[in-house]
Enzyme design. Structure first.
Site, PDB file in Angstrom:
ATOM      1  N   HIS A  81       0.836  -1.191   0.000  1.00 44.36           N
ATOM      2  CA  HIS A  81       0.000   0.000   0.000  1.00 44.36           C
ATOM      3  C   HIS A  81       0.882   1.256   0.000  1.00 44.36           C
ATOM      4  O   HIS A  81       2.065   1.185   0.325  1.00 44.36           O
ATOM      5  CB  HIS A  81      -0.840   0.097   1.282  1.00 44.36           C
ATOM      6  CG  HIS A  81      -1.586  -1.143   1.657  1.00 44.36           C
ATOM      7  ND1 HIS A  81      -2.961  -1.216   1.624  1.00 44.36           N
ATOM      8  CD2 HIS A  81      -1.167  -2.351   2.119  1.00 44.36           C
ATOM      9  CE1 HIS A  81      -3.353  -2.416   2.041  1.00 44.36           C
ATOM     10  NE2 HIS A  81      -2.273  -3.117   2.350  1.00 44.36           N
ATOM     11  N   TYR A  82       0.304   2.402  -0.325  1.00 46.17           N
ATOM     12  CA  TYR A  82       0.903   3.655   0.126  1.00 46.17           C
ATOM     13  C   TYR A  82      -0.026   4.258   1.165  1.00 46.17           C
ATOM     14  O   TYR A  82      -1.223   3.972   1.203  1.00 46.17           O
ATOM     15  CB  TYR A  82       1.224   4.626  -0.998  1.00 46.17           C
ATOM     16  CG  TYR A  82       0.083   5.185  -1.836  1.00 46.17           C
ATOM     17  CD1 TYR A  82      -1.056   5.760  -1.268  1.00 46.17           C
ATOM     18  CD2 TYR A  82       0.184   5.203  -3.224  1.00 46.17           C
ATOM     19  CE1 TYR A  82      -2.050   6.316  -2.036  1.00 46.17           C
ATOM     20  CE2 TYR A  82      -0.817   5.757  -4.008  1.00 46.17           C
ATOM     21  CZ  TYR A  82      -1.928   6.303  -3.423  1.00 46.17           C
ATOM     22  OH  TYR A  82      -2.927   6.845  -4.194  1.00 46.17           O
ATOM     23  N   THR A  83       0.542   5.076   2.031  1.00 45.98           N
ATOM     24  CA  THR A  83      -0.208   5.551   3.194  1.00 45.98           C
ATOM     25  C   THR A  83      -1.213   6.650   2.872  1.00 45.98           C
ATOM     26  O   THR A  83      -2.178   6.828   3.605  1.00 45.98           O
ATOM     27  CB  THR A  83       0.754   6.088   4.262  1.00 45.98           C
ATOM     28  OG1 THR A  83       1.482   7.201   3.714  1.00 45.98           O
ATOM     29  CG2 THR A  83       1.726   5.007   4.711  1.00 45.98           C
ATOM     30  N   GLU A 146       2.821  -0.882   4.388  1.00 42.57           N
ATOM     31  CA  GLU A 146       2.466   0.492   4.020  1.00 42.57           C
ATOM     32  C   GLU A 146       3.744   1.292   3.758  1.00 42.57           C
ATOM     33  O   GLU A 146       4.662   1.299   4.581  1.00 42.57           O
ATOM     34  CB  GLU A 146       1.680   1.162   5.148  1.00 42.57           C
ATOM     35  CG  GLU A 146       0.292   0.590   5.377  1.00 42.57           C
ATOM     36  CD  GLU A 146      -0.773   1.257   4.512  1.00 42.57           C
ATOM     37  OE1 GLU A 146      -0.423   2.199   3.746  1.00 42.57           O
ATOM     38  OE2 GLU A 146      -1.950   0.855   4.621  1.00 42.57           O
ATOM     39  N   HIS A 184      -2.695  -2.987  -3.254  1.00 40.35           N
ATOM     40  CA  HIS A 184      -4.016  -2.777  -2.671  1.00 40.35           C
ATOM     41  C   HIS A 184      -5.082  -2.640  -3.760  1.00 40.35           C
ATOM     42  O   HIS A 184      -6.184  -3.192  -3.653  1.00 40.35           O
ATOM     43  CB  HIS A 184      -3.995  -1.518  -1.795  1.00 40.35           C
ATOM     44  CG  HIS A 184      -5.126  -1.448  -0.819  1.00 40.35           C
ATOM     45  ND1 HIS A 184      -5.339  -0.365  -0.002  1.00 40.35           N
ATOM     46  CD2 HIS A 184      -6.117  -2.329  -0.519  1.00 40.35           C
ATOM     47  CE1 HIS A 184      -6.402  -0.576   0.750  1.00 40.35           C
ATOM     48  NE2 HIS A 184      -6.890  -1.755   0.457  1.00 40.35           N
ATOM     49  N   ASP A 194      -3.855   2.539  -4.694  1.00 35.02           N
ATOM     50  CA  ASP A 194      -2.479   2.378  -4.228  1.00 35.02           C
ATOM     51  C   ASP A 194      -1.966   0.956  -4.489  1.00 35.02           C
ATOM     52  O   ASP A 194      -2.764   0.029  -4.554  1.00 35.02           O
ATOM     53  CB  ASP A 194      -2.362   2.737  -2.735  1.00 35.02           C
ATOM     54  CG  ASP A 194      -3.267   1.919  -1.830  1.00 35.02           C
ATOM     55  OD1 ASP A 194      -4.476   1.836  -2.110  1.00 35.02           O
ATOM     56  OD2 ASP A 194      -2.770   1.364  -0.837  1.00 35.02           O
TER      57      ASP A 194
END
Length: 275
Positions: A81-83, A146, A184, A194
């Protein structure tokens, strides 16, 4: 001694789930973590047999007979994921507040620092109601990672280097198949974007984490079934346009429109044959 094997396993489990830092800004949340891990350990020690009744309400005979052949469950997927937040510190705060109801096993800062937030054998809340292949509870079979990134800028070299080292450790430790490193958006194509268009999926594939298309592509055959190919890779095709966009964000990264050019079709044909 009664339960001796189980007590040994649980002792190891508690040692690995206990957070090492006892002081500092997360001392309180580390304490809560240890308490919750201990509660789970007590649940594992319960040896009451299942109680069942038939259609007439009669209790079925049952007793507990503990097997000696068991171990802890292990993860089989990694979801990246990215946050979508402004800093690693902000994400750590988000993941240590109960009301947010979201977490991950690891957070990797832009400087490459790795924050290990949950024992790998425990279930984090990072995938939501996503679906991949036949799996409808991805959280129960995956590790969530993440990356500190707002989605509008490239990932740092230090961050990706740390990610690759971590992925190598996870793949070796849990024997995670190459195909099972996903994003994700892959598992939630109607809700998420993401890790986004800047994420270096090709570089990861070169290291053995996921697949990528060959440099020389075979022409997709006439009548090539796009929906079937996407479904065999793992995508939920109940919303085909969303699945196409997710595939393009991962494997093509030129645009995310649900329209497939001939080149896009060739890439899809090449990739799906690897699964």
């Amino acid at each position: 001694m009664k339960h001796s094997h189980l007590y040994i396993i649980l002792a190891i489990f508690l040692l690995t789930t206990a957070c090492s830092p006892k002081k500092g800004p997360y001392a309180v949340t580390n304490k809560v973590y240890s308490e919750q891990a201990d509660a789970f350990a007590q649940t594992l020690l319960q040896t009451e047999p299942v109680v069942l009744t038939d259609s007439l309400g009669r209790k079925l005979a049952s007793e507990w007979v503990g097997t000696v052949n068991f171990n802890l469950r292990k993860p089989n997927y990694v979801v990246i994921h990215y946050t979508a937040q402004d800093s690693a510190a902000q994400t750590l705060k988000t993941f240590t507040i109960a009301k947010t109801q979201v977490s991950a096993h690891y957070v990797i800062g832009g400087d490459g620092r790795i924050y290990h937030m949950l024992n790998d054998y425990l279930r984090a809340w990072h995938g939501g109601s996503g679906k991949w292949g036949n799996g409808t509870d991805v959280n129960s079979s995956s590790i969530g990672i993440e990356l500190d990134n707002n989605g509008r800028s490239p990932f740092s070299d230090a961050q990706i280097n740390s990610l690759i080292i971590l992925l190598a450790h996870l793949k070796k430790t849990y024997n995670i198949p190459t195909a099972n490193f996903i994003g994700h958006q892959d598992l939630a194509p109607t809700r998420k974007v993401d890790p986004g268009k800047y994420f270096p999926w090709k570089k990861l594939a070169e290291k053995g984490f996921g697949y990528w298309s060959n440099d020389v592509l075979e022409l997709a055959p006439e009548g090539f079934d796009v929906a079937t190919a996407l479904r065999l890779i793992g995508y939920d095709t109940s919303n085909l346009n969303a699945a196409i966009s997710a595939f393009k964000n991962h494997f093509i990264q030129a645009d995310s429109s649900p329209v497939l050019s001939q080149l896009d079709l060739n890439v899809l044909y090449n990739v799906y044959q690897k699964y």
